[in-house]
Scaffold this active site. Structure first.
Site, PDB file in Angstrom:
ATOM      1  N   GLU A  61     -38.683 -27.752 -19.121  1.00  0.00           N
ATOM      2  CA  GLU A  61     -39.599 -28.894 -19.059  1.00  0.00           C
ATOM      3  C   GLU A  61     -39.453 -29.601 -17.721  1.00  0.00           C
ATOM      4  OE1 GLU A  61     -41.089 -32.685 -18.848  1.00  0.00           O
ATOM      5  OE2 GLU A  61     -38.926 -32.499 -19.140  1.00  0.00           O
ATOM      6  N   ASP A 104     -33.977 -27.875 -21.645  1.00  0.00           N
ATOM      7  CA  ASP A 104     -33.312 -27.690 -20.354  1.00  0.00           C
ATOM      8  C   ASP A 104     -32.658 -28.957 -19.820  1.00  0.00           C
ATOM      9  OD1 ASP A 104     -35.982 -28.644 -20.118  1.00  0.00           O
ATOM     10  OD2 ASP A 104     -35.981 -28.179 -17.975  1.00  0.00           O
TER      11      ASP A 104
END
Lengths: 396, 396
Positions: free
Chosen positions: B137, B79
């Site tokens: 994350e 991400d």
């Protein structure tokens, strides 16, 4: 023969309450008053007035011409609501999420329409004309200046400007009718505190603008107490919004933007405030390695009531209320762009008290639970009618 | 013997192109649809057994060896962050307000490179490799979601391996310490409720903005005054939100941020002081307050046996002088959640941008890393994995 405006206004009571509640349920922000101005224009047309729309974008102007010639009185009401989520528990609560008539403009319009209705009936006896001005964007959007730009103070040039504000700082039944400066001038500021963003776990690799902004807001709050001459009094500074440039919990933002307002009653105090805001911002930011970008915009000048007009209006009001109801000292740090109309045309802007502990109407203007005691609606209509009549209904 | 360095070098152009593609199309937490799609497609092409939708947008792929042996979990995160990129590079983010500012574009690329490289040696593989491409994350929650979906079962890994590109270390240096190397993080939300009102009438309101400023500055004294100087703790307020208009004192103000510590006791002490400071200041300023704290990640703790074994392999690629055993960071990582269950090694790969005049850390709008770290990262991670499942290939 004196007309008893109190009786005429009381007859409209239900209509006034209903109309105010309708406006209240459908608040519109500055320059978005499309529904509101549509209702206003329709109502004024139904009364047979000559109506002009889109004056100052969403503003409405209507002319009530009397039978005979005489002075022109401008009656001003404002129409816009605020970006507040209403928290009142009433059946006429705002139906629009995040918008609320939290300053009483719903009442102002309702009162002015009531005044138009009553005075229309008296048209055949009227000497002069009444120019009804429904202004958009009072809450910091510059609505008055837009209307002036579109010629609202010309053709005909008014002889006197009258307006009123419902007022939570006065109990219902009390009218604030001071002469001179009654509302402060206001300026808005925006300060961007520029740091250096980075990872929230490694503040030493960044220049954190958030802590700096905390210090800056505290420092700005010392200006009034430490830098201003207490004898000049009546100075206020409020930081009203704070926004970090990013939203993540683990990112120290690059910058923080704060906005707010300061209020003073005269130009030189305003100038001193401006200098201090500049120097405090520069110094606090420099002390931690941030950079401050300060923008200041002067929004409103003080609202000044003309001494002669105020005297005449007070006299007229005594037909409606006892002299003990008239408070000649009420002033406020709130500001109003009616000041720009009053700067060019002598006039009177008065406050109609609306606080009522018994009805739990105790919250200030712009509070999510602001409300008015609706008993003040017919009273206000009567007061305004009497004030206008003082100029256009004088029996020769 | 396999020359991992040479094999990874042969992928250089592909790695750079892929990383730049990911960089141009960043996706936020749990929205990694395009990214996960490319990952799954690539792993499918390599002939791996691919599972998608693990932990919402995560991808898991098994590379099954010819013979039995241990299971190694290789973890990469996918991400991006809600940051507006300010780099003037041809591969700059094409999604407004989103940016790979932490290097996950590199991690995903390296994970795929390792899969490609090792799948060429499948016939020699004794055991299996479970490639885990984790979403979210940065907001934390991706690891938890994948664990809930069974990523640590069936087969259960014997060891967890992963890396983080680290642009504060020069290329060629690796951070491979024992014990806690990344901090545990908590997220806090502080709400201060005052009493809203008109910005010109602060006396009628309770201003939550000034109160919030006191809180932001006072929180800074916790680290400097309350925590043992020999311990590590960081408190960052990263987001402030208050107010909507320049003339309204808002009803409330909210502060968000993060706490980082290496020890649970220190974390608990910070949290206790935070609650006391907020309650005390709020009470002094007449506001009410609430503090909500969510424990987000555990400290990332390298298993001494796994990291010792890792160092002995990595040493062959970067030499003794390349191994840094005391590199720790207050940055947090939810890989700690995998490693809490499965012993592992999470190491930092130096990737400082060469000849940079000013350093821009992780999460900065101008973050970038040295792309030479891509083939190097592939070689390093591939050899660390091979140490468990390709012993013959590692032995010289």
């Amino acid at each position: 023969m004196a007309i008893d405006f109190r009786i005429l206004a009381d007859e409209l009571r239900d209509e006034l309450v209903n109309r105010r509640r309708d406006f209240h349920m459908y608040p519109e922000l500055g320059f978005e008053e499309v529904r509101t101005s549509g209702i206003v224009a329709d109502e004024l047309r139904n009364l047979g007035l000559t109506v002009q729309t889109q004056v100052g974008r969403t503003g409405v102007v209507a002319m009530l011409d009397g039978q005979y010639d005489g002075p022109t009185v401008l009656v001003r009401a404002d129409m816009d609501a605020l970006p507040i989520q209403e928290l009142n528990n009433v059946d006429y609560v705002s139906r629009v999420a995040g918008k609320m008539h939290a300053c009483g403009h719903d009442a102002h319009m309702t009162i002015a329409l009531g005044v138009a209705k009553i005075l229309t009936r008296l048209r055949s006896e009227m000497r002069g004309r009444v120019k009804f001005v429904f202004q958009p964007g009072e809450e910091g959007h510059g609505g008055a200046l837009e209307m002036i730009k579109d010629g609202v103070l010309k053709n005909p040039v008014p002889d006197v400007v009258l307006g009123l504000h419902v007022w939570a700082e006065l109990p219902v039944g009390t009218i604030g009718v001071a002469s001179g400066a009654v509302m402060s001038g206001s300026s808005v500021f925006k300060i961007v505190v520029e740091g250096k963003g980075g990872h929230a776990a490694m503040p030493y690799t960044t220049v954190d603008p958030v802590v700096c902004t905390g210090e800056l807001i505290l420092a700005l709050n010392t200006i009034v107490g430490r830098k201003m001459n207490a004898m000049d009094g009546a100075v206020v500074l409020s930081v009203t919004s704070v926004r970090t440039s990013s939203d993540a919990f683990n990112v120290i933002p690059q910058s923080v933007e704060i906005r707010g307002t300061f209020r003073t009653f005269n130009a030189y105090t305003s100038e001193i405030m401006e200098q201090h805001i500049q120097s405090v911002s520069t110094a606090v930011c420099a002390s931690v390695g941030c950079v401050a970008r300060v923008t200041i915009k002067h929004l409103n000048i003080p609202v000044v009531n003309d001494v002669k007009v105020a005297k005449r209006v007070r006299k007229a009001m005594k037909q409606v209320v006892k002299s003990s109801a008239l408070d000649q000292t009420a002033r406020t740090m709130a500001s109003e762009d009616v000041s720009f109309l009053l700067e060019q045309i002598p006039g009177m802007y008065f406050f109609v008290g609306t606080a009522n502990k018994e009805k739990d109407i105790v919250f200030g203007h712009h509070h999510p639970r602001f409300n008015i005691d609706e008993d003040m609606l017919p009273l206000s209509v009567a007061l305004m009618c009497a004030s206008v009549a003082e100029y256009v209904m004088q029996v020769k | 013997m396999i020359d991992f360095k040479a094999e990874a070098e042969s992928l250089r152009e592909e790695l750079i192109a892929r990383r730049r593609d990911f960089h141009m199309h960043p996706e936020l937490a749990f929205e990694e649809f395009r990214t996960a799609g490319i990952v799954a497609e690539e792993l499918n092409k390599l002939g791996l057994e691919v599972q998608t939708g693990v932990g919402k947008t995560g991808v898991v792929a098994i590379l099954e060896g010819a013979q039995d042996g241990p299971t190694v979990l290789v973890r990469a995160d996918m991400d991006a962050l809600p940051i507006v990129e300010e780099n003037a590079v041809e591969y700059a983010s094409q999604s407004a307000g989103k940016m790979h500012a932490c290097g996950h574009d590199g991690h995903t690329t390296i994970g795929l490179g390792v899969a490609k490289l090792l799948s060429r040696h499948r016939d020699q593989l004794a055991g299996r490799i479970k490639f885990v491409f984790q979403p979210a994350e940065e907001v934390v929650g991706g690891a938890k979601a994948m664990i809930a979906d069974g990523v640590l079962q069936d087969p259960r890994p014997d060891v967890t391996l992963g890396l983080h590109l680290w642009n504060s270390m020069p290329i060629g240096k690796l951070g491979v310490g024992d014990g806690p190397v990344m901090a545990g993080s908590s997220i806090f939300t502080i709400k201060l409720v005052g009493k809203g009102g008109h910005a010109a009438l602060p006396n009628m309101s309770v201003d939550p903005v000034v109160c919030a400023s006191h809180v932001v500055t006072a929180l800074q004294s916790i680290v400097s005054r309350n925590i043992d100087p020999l311990e590590s703790a960081v408190i960052s307020v990263t987001r402030v939100q208050a107010g909507t208009a320049y003339n309204i004192i808002p009803q409330d103000a909210e502060l968000w941020g993060t706490i980082r510590t290496f020890k649970i006791e220190v974390r608990d002490q910070v949290e206790r002081r935070m609650r006391e400071v907020v309650a005390g200041i709020a009470s002094a300023m007449g506001c009410s307050s609430s503090v909500e704290i969510v424990h987000n990640t555990l400290p990332v703790s390298n298993d001494p046996t796994v990291s010792e074994r890792g160092r002995s392999v990595l040493r062959k690629l970067v030499g003794d002088e390349g191994l840094v055993t005391d590199e720790r960071t207050m940055g947090a990582e939810d890989v700690g959640l995998f490693m809490d269950d499965i012993p592992g090694l999470y190491f930092f790969v130096g990737a400082a941008v060469p000849d940079q005049t000013e350093y821009f850390g992780h999460h900065h709008p101008r973050f970038d890393f040295d792309e030479n770290a891509l083939p190097l990262g592939v070689a390093l991670l591939a050899s660390a994995v091979a140490d468990y499942v390709l012993p013959a290939a590692v032995e010289a």
